[in-house]
Design a protein around this motif. Structure first.
Motif, PDB file in Angstrom:
ATOM      1  N   HIS A  31     -31.140  91.264 -14.257  1.00 18.25           N
ATOM      2  CA  HIS A  31     -31.173  89.807 -14.125  1.00 18.25           C
ATOM      3  C   HIS A  31     -31.551  89.399 -12.705  1.00 18.25           C
ATOM      4  CE1 HIS A  31     -29.856  88.193 -17.974  1.00 18.25           C
ATOM      5  NE2 HIS A  31     -28.972  89.179 -18.068  1.00 18.25           N
ATOM      6  N   ALA A  32     -30.984  90.079 -11.717  1.00 13.58           N
ATOM      7  CA  ALA A  32     -31.232  89.709 -10.323  1.00 13.58           C
ATOM      8  C   ALA A  32     -32.697  89.900  -9.934  1.00 13.58           C
ATOM      9  CB  ALA A  32     -30.331  90.530  -9.400  1.00 13.58           C
ATOM     10  N   VAL A  33     -33.311  91.009 -10.367  1.00 13.23           N
ATOM     11  CA  VAL A  33     -34.706  91.247  -9.976  1.00 13.23           C
ATOM     12  C   VAL A  33     -35.652  90.308 -10.699  1.00 13.23           C
ATOM     13  CG1 VAL A  33     -34.307  93.642  -9.292  1.00 13.23           C
ATOM     14  CG2 VAL A  33     -35.023  93.145 -11.648  1.00 13.23           C
ATOM     15  N   VAL A  34     -35.328  89.957 -11.942  1.00 19.58           N
ATOM     16  CA  VAL A  34     -36.176  88.999 -12.665  1.00 19.58           C
ATOM     17  C   VAL A  34     -36.095  87.624 -12.000  1.00 19.58           C
ATOM     18  CG1 VAL A  34     -36.467  87.775 -14.859  1.00 19.58           C
ATOM     19  CG2 VAL A  34     -36.142  90.252 -14.838  1.00 19.58           C
ATOM     20  N   GLU A  35     -34.908  87.250 -11.570  1.00 16.37           N
ATOM     21  CA  GLU A  35     -34.769  85.982 -10.838  1.00 16.37           C
ATOM     22  C   GLU A  35     -35.568  86.016  -9.532  1.00 16.37           C
ATOM     23  OE1 GLU A  35     -30.630  85.236 -10.308  1.00 16.37           O
ATOM     24  OE2 GLU A  35     -30.249  84.988 -12.451  1.00 16.37           O
ATOM     25  N   ALA A  36     -35.724  87.205  -8.963  1.00 20.96           N
ATOM     26  CA  ALA A  36     -36.490  87.351  -7.723  1.00 20.96           C
ATOM     27  C   ALA A  36     -37.992  87.409  -7.968  1.00 20.96           C
ATOM     28  CB  ALA A  36     -36.036  88.598  -6.974  1.00 20.96           C
ATOM     29  N   GLY A  37     -38.406  87.543  -9.240  1.00 20.13           N
ATOM     30  CA  GLY A  37     -39.838  87.523  -9.540  1.00 20.13           C
ATOM     31  C   GLY A  37     -40.381  88.708 -10.301  1.00 20.13           C
ATOM     32  N   ALA A  38     -39.553  89.708 -10.605  1.00 15.22           N
ATOM     33  CA  ALA A  38     -40.034  90.851 -11.379  1.00 15.22           C
ATOM     34  C   ALA A  38     -40.380  90.428 -12.805  1.00 15.22           C
ATOM     35  CB  ALA A  38     -38.981  91.957 -11.407  1.00 15.22           C
ATOM     36  N   THR A  39     -41.395  91.063 -13.369  1.00 21.29           N
ATOM     37  CA  THR A  39     -41.800  90.759 -14.744  1.00 21.29           C
ATOM     38  C   THR A  39     -41.442  91.881 -15.713  1.00 21.29           C
ATOM     39  OG1 THR A  39     -44.022  91.696 -14.447  1.00 21.29           O
ATOM     40  CG2 THR A  39     -43.719  89.365 -13.881  1.00 21.29           C
ATOM     41  N   ALA A  40     -40.928  92.983 -15.200  1.00 22.15           N
ATOM     42  CA  ALA A  40     -40.512  94.117 -16.028  1.00 22.15           C
ATOM     43  C   ALA A  40     -39.576  94.981 -15.201  1.00 22.15           C
ATOM     44  CB  ALA A  40     -41.720  94.939 -16.499  1.00 22.15           C
ATOM     45  N   VAL A  41     -38.786  95.821 -15.889  1.00 19.24           N
ATOM     46  CA  VAL A  41     -37.893  96.733 -15.178  1.00 19.24           C
ATOM     47  C   VAL A  41     -38.107  98.154 -15.677  1.00 19.24           C
ATOM     48  CG1 VAL A  41     -36.147  94.989 -14.698  1.00 19.24           C
ATOM     49  CG2 VAL A  41     -35.978  96.340 -16.783  1.00 19.24           C
ATOM     50  N   HIS A  42     -37.903  99.097 -14.774  1.00 20.97           N
ATOM     51  CA  HIS A  42     -38.017 100.528 -15.090  1.00 20.97           C
ATOM     52  C   HIS A  42     -36.711 101.191 -14.694  1.00 20.97           C
ATOM     53  CE1 HIS A  42     -39.681 104.520 -15.611  1.00 20.97           C
ATOM     54  NE2 HIS A  42     -39.337 104.825 -14.376  1.00 20.97           N
ATOM     55  N   VAL A  43     -36.137 101.977 -15.611  1.00 22.55           N
ATOM     56  CA  VAL A  43     -34.788 102.510 -15.422  1.00 22.55           C
ATOM     57  C   VAL A  43     -34.741 103.997 -15.731  1.00 22.55           C
ATOM     58  CG1 VAL A  43     -32.388 102.350 -16.193  1.00 22.55           C
ATOM     59  CG2 VAL A  43     -33.786 100.277 -16.057  1.00 22.55           C
ATOM     60  N   HIS A  44     -33.949 104.727 -14.963  1.00 23.48           N
ATOM     61  CA  HIS A  44     -33.564 106.092 -15.298  1.00 23.48           C
ATOM     62  C   HIS A  44     -32.148 106.026 -15.870  1.00 23.48           C
ATOM     63  CE1 HIS A  44     -36.580 108.644 -12.848  1.00 23.48           C
ATOM     64  NE2 HIS A  44     -37.066 107.406 -12.959  1.00 23.48           N
ATOM     65  N   PRO A  45     -31.975 106.209 -17.178  1.00 20.35           N
ATOM     66  CA  PRO A  45     -30.636 106.103 -17.780  1.00 20.35           C
ATOM     67  C   PRO A  45     -29.672 107.114 -17.155  1.00 20.35           C
ATOM     68  CG  PRO A  45     -32.336 106.144 -19.480  1.00 20.35           C
ATOM     69  CD  PRO A  45     -33.005 106.508 -18.193  1.00 20.35           C
ATOM     70  N   ARG A  46     -28.401 106.740 -17.098  1.00 22.71           N
ATOM     71  CA  ARG A  46     -27.372 107.595 -16.502  1.00 22.71           C
ATOM     72  C   ARG A  46     -26.210 107.791 -17.474  1.00 22.71           C
ATOM     73  NH1 ARG A  46     -28.197 108.307 -10.914  1.00 22.71           N
ATOM     74  NH2 ARG A  46     -30.299 107.524 -10.445  1.00 22.71           N
ATOM     75  N   ASP A  47     -25.661 108.996 -17.433  1.00 23.30           N
ATOM     76  CA  ASP A  47     -24.485 109.274 -18.253  1.00 23.30           C
ATOM     77  C   ASP A  47     -23.233 108.737 -17.541  1.00 23.30           C
ATOM     78  OD1 ASP A  47     -23.643 111.101 -16.305  1.00 23.30           O
ATOM     79  OD2 ASP A  47     -24.306 112.860 -17.434  1.00 23.30           O
ATOM     80  N   PRO A  48     -22.055 108.838 -18.147  1.00 22.37           N
ATOM     81  CA  PRO A  48     -20.848 108.268 -17.520  1.00 22.37           C
ATOM     82  C   PRO A  48     -20.521 108.844 -16.144  1.00 22.37           C
ATOM     83  CG  PRO A  48     -20.453 108.644 -19.849  1.00 22.37           C
ATOM     84  CD  PRO A  48     -21.789 109.266 -19.547  1.00 22.37           C
ATOM     85  N   GLU A  49     -21.029 110.044 -15.842  1.00 22.07           N
ATOM     86  CA  GLU A  49     -20.798 110.641 -14.518  1.00 22.07           C
ATOM     87  C   GLU A  49     -21.864 110.231 -13.509  1.00 22.07           C
ATOM     88  OE1 GLU A  49     -20.396 112.644 -17.448  1.00 22.07           O
ATOM     89  OE2 GLU A  49     -18.332 111.942 -17.174  1.00 22.07           O
ATOM     90  N   GLY A  50     -22.857 109.471 -13.946  1.00 23.78           N
ATOM     91  CA  GLY A  50     -23.897 109.006 -13.041  1.00 23.78           C
ATOM     92  C   GLY A  50     -25.123 109.878 -12.981  1.00 23.78           C
ATOM     93  N   ALA A  51     -25.165 110.964 -13.772  1.00 22.24           N
ATOM     94  CA  ALA A  51     -26.332 111.848 -13.781  1.00 22.24           C
ATOM     95  C   ALA A  51     -27.409 111.293 -14.708  1.00 22.24           C
ATOM     96  CB  ALA A  51     -25.932 113.245 -14.238  1.00 22.24           C
ATOM     97  N   GLU A  52     -28.669 111.552 -14.372  1.00 26.03           N
ATOM     98  CA  GLU A  52     -29.765 111.159 -15.257  1.00 26.03           C
ATOM     99  C   GLU A  52     -29.583 111.810 -16.622  1.00 26.03           C
ATOM    100  OE1 GLU A  52     -33.953 110.774 -13.609  1.00 26.03           O
ATOM    101  OE2 GLU A  52     -33.049 112.301 -12.314  1.00 26.03           O
ATOM    102  N   SER A  53     -29.947 111.078 -17.660  1.00 25.09           N
ATOM    103  CA  SER A  53     -29.781 111.615 -19.005  1.00 25.09           C
ATOM    104  C   SER A  53     -30.754 110.956 -19.968  1.00 25.09           C
ATOM    105  CB  SER A  53     -28.354 111.397 -19.500  1.00 25.09           C
ATOM    106  OG  SER A  53     -28.215 111.837 -20.833  1.00 25.09           O
TER     107      SER A  53
END
Length: 241
Positions: A31-53
């Motif tokens: 939400h914050a980046v879209v309010e700043a002007g982003a038109t899309a988001v790219h994410v690396h999903p994380r497991d409950p311990e914070g590791a990429e998954s």
């Protein structure tokens, strides 16, 4: 022009005070980046311990929340081997992603083992592919295989700005000669992030920025968060038009 906010990448939890890791943090940051002007988001999903998954349960939990509570913009996920080092297991995990919670697109690094098979799988599942092209050799894979992709991410990984720029120029020249006409995003990382963003603006390409790519503003000061990085990129984009 697309302005993609790359929220976390493969950075470890705590690498930056505002690095989003949990689903709640990622949704709020989107939400914050879209309010700043982003038109899309790219994410690396994380497991409950914070590791990429890339586990189906992790991806579903993230995408369900993004669809229900996130901003109304496209969401891209990684399939990098940093998230799952075994290409065969990666293929199996992506194959088991639940249809109602599929992302709008995913990035696939073409130099990684199993990338072409993964692109075909994603095509069958009607998930758009952003081809990660780090090298001229990766560009040749794209051209030689004829795989269908929605866009190309030109991603020079050289540490030095001039070396990164030369690599990007070679990749772009090959793509031009092969008449690869899908949209392109050009970006660097850390010391090359802002110079590559400016080069992308000059070329009329899409841009991306975020804590995955850099934790600093062009003057070298630490960015407060992803939204601050996006806001500065939007300002530069406005000056370039």
């Amino acid at each position: 022009m697309r302005i993609v906010a790359c929220l976390n990448g493969d950075r470890r939890p705590g690498a930056h005070p505002s690095l989003p890791v949990s689903v709640d943090q990622l949704v709020a940051d989107a939400h914050a980046v879209v309010e700043a002007g982003a038109t899309a988001v790219h994410v690396h999903p994380r497991d409950p311990e914070g590791a990429e998954s890339l586990e189906p349960s992790v991806v579903s939990a993230l995408m369900e929340r993004m669809r229900a509570d996130g901003p109304d913009v496209p969401v891209s996920l990684t399939t990098a081997l940093s998230a799952e080092s075994d290409p065969w297991r990666r293929y199996d995990l992506v194959q088991r992603w639940a249809s109602p919670a599929l992302p709008d697109s995913v990035s696939v690094n073409l130099h990684e083992a199993g990338s072409v098979d993964l692109v075909h799988l994603l095509g069958d599942r009607r998930v758009a592919v952003e081809a990660g092209v780090w090298t001229v050799e990766a560009a040749r894979i794209l051209i030689a295989t004829g795989i269908e992709v929605a866009s190309v991410l030109v991603e020079p990984t050289q540490v030095g700005v001039e070396d990164a720029r030369r690599n990007a120029e070679r990749i772009e020249s090959l793509l031009d000669r092969a008449k690869v006409t899908v949209p392109r995003t050009l970006h660097g990382s850390d010391a090359t992030a802002w110079p590559m963003l400016e080069t992308a603006l000059e070329a009329g390409h899409d841009i991306r920025i975020g804590l995955e790519d850099t934790m600093r503003l062009p003057d070298g000061s630490e960015a407060f968060d992803n939204a601050a990085l996006v806001a500065h990129a939007v300002e530069l984009a406005g000056k370039a038009t």
